[in-house]
Design an enzyme around this catalytic site. Structure first.
Site, PDB file in Angstrom:
ATOM      1  N   ASP A  38      65.624 -26.329 -41.423  1.00 29.12           N
ATOM      2  CA  ASP A  38      66.142 -26.519 -42.783  1.00 29.12           C
ATOM      3  C   ASP A  38      67.534 -25.930 -42.966  1.00 29.12           C
ATOM      4  OD1 ASP A  38      65.877 -27.191 -45.619  1.00 29.12           O
ATOM      5  OD2 ASP A  38      65.601 -25.051 -45.962  1.00 29.12           O
ATOM      6  N   SER A  80      66.684 -28.481 -51.823  1.00 31.20           N
ATOM      7  CA  SER A  80      65.814 -29.335 -51.023  1.00 31.20           C
ATOM      8  C   SER A  80      64.715 -29.913 -51.908  1.00 31.20           C
ATOM      9  CB  SER A  80      65.185 -28.546 -49.877  1.00 31.20           C
ATOM     10  OG  SER A  80      66.171 -28.046 -49.002  1.00 31.20           O
ATOM     11  N   GLN A 103      65.020 -35.053 -44.312  1.00 32.03           N
ATOM     12  CA  GLN A 103      65.046 -34.258 -45.539  1.00 32.03           C
ATOM     13  C   GLN A 103      65.837 -34.993 -46.609  1.00 32.03           C
ATOM     14  OE1 GLN A 103      67.327 -30.430 -45.810  1.00 32.03           O
ATOM     15  NE2 GLN A 103      65.326 -29.561 -46.277  1.00 32.03           N
TER      16      GLN A 103
END
Length: 287
Positions: free
Chosen positions: A203, A227, A277
């Site tokens: 991430d 996110s 993502q």
């Protein structure tokens, strides 16, 4: 070499057991004002994995970020055992703070078996040893980077990160970015730990790829970034204390959201994991 930062990551992932399928995690003392998304992904994965037989490693996870987390208070993880089949096991994990869900994860586990095999080839890049560590780039790009970005690049941590084309820090680049990284000191020989640490690190730079296209970065105070979801597919067992290449691209951004994809390769060219993502990327109007 100081092993303390690497030990901090391992400690971070060593959750406290509260009861059957219930666990508690904490944030590091060095945490900022917001809970790092990769931390709650990794801790949720650890919680779910603890309820699965060790001969079934995780092969995929899909997660949603629901509310911003507070690094100053503990995170409680509740695991639901959805299914235990002959080959696959499925788990759901919800992370809560103050009694409210902040994150949810679904993970699937499989006993390893033989089958068809192929993978996209790793792109040709310079060797990581030939590239400058990210903290050595601060002075070169200080005039172009906001102070939070310079501080982040200069900090001491367990991660050694080398950007293949450092000019992408300050210039638009539709091709995305490629980053070599590794944990600088050895980790225990436990596949579950390396998998969780890879989830933690996956991430760290991925969403920024949607801004690299526009010559911006996540530290820009005029941009709100968060996110929204995160997915990982594990193809081969990783070893995160060896060099890994993270190939990242952003195929689309619209309606204040950016979509990013990533492929993580071992140095020998094996594709270890794939990531996706989507995140909020909103221009602030009050600055």
């Amino acid at each position: 070499m100081d092993d303390a930062p690497a030990r901090e990551i391992v400690t971070l992932l060593d959750l406290e057991t509260l009861g059957e399928d219930r666990f508690r995690g904490h944030s590091p003392a060095s945490a900022g004002r917001h809970l790092y998304g990769g931390q709650v992904v990794a801790q949720s994965l650890v919680a779910a994995t603890r309820t699965v037989e060790p001969d079934r490693p995780v092969h995929s996870l899909h997660a949603y970020f629901i509310l911003a987390g507070d690094p100053q208070i503990p995170i409680d993880f509740f695991v639901e055992r959805i299914r235990d089949g002959k080959s696959f096991a499925t788990r759901r994990c919800v992370a809560t703070q103050r009694g409210r869900p902040i994150f949810s994860l679904a993970a699937s586990y499989q006993r390893r078996e033989e089958g068809f095999s192929h993978a996209l080839a790793m792109p040709q890049t310079p060797a990581p040893e030939s590239l400058e560590p990210i903290h050595d780039l601060v002075d070169r790009f200080r005039a172009f980077l906001p102070q939070p970005a310079a501080n982040w690049m200069a900090r001491a941590c367990a991660l050694d990160m080398r950007i293949v084309a450092p000019e992408t820090l300050v210039a638009p680049n539709a091709a995305g970015q490629k980053i070599w990284f590794r944990v600088q000191s050895p980790l225990p020989d436990d596949e579950a730990i390396h998998t969780a640490v890879l989830a933690y690190l996956s991430d760290m730079t991925l969403l920024n790829t949607a801004l690299v296209v526009h010559g911006r970065n996540i530290f820009d105070p005029k941009i709100q970034v968060a996110s929204l979801d995160h997915a990982l597919w594990f193809h081969e067992p990783p070893r995160v204390d060896d060099w890994l290449l993270y190939v990242q691209e952003s195929p689309a951004a619209s309606h204040a959201r950016g979509l990013t994809f990533g492929r993580i390769y071992a140095r020998d060219g094996r594709l270890l994991a794939s990531a996706a993502q989507e995140g909020l990327i909103r221009l602030r109007t009050n600055i």
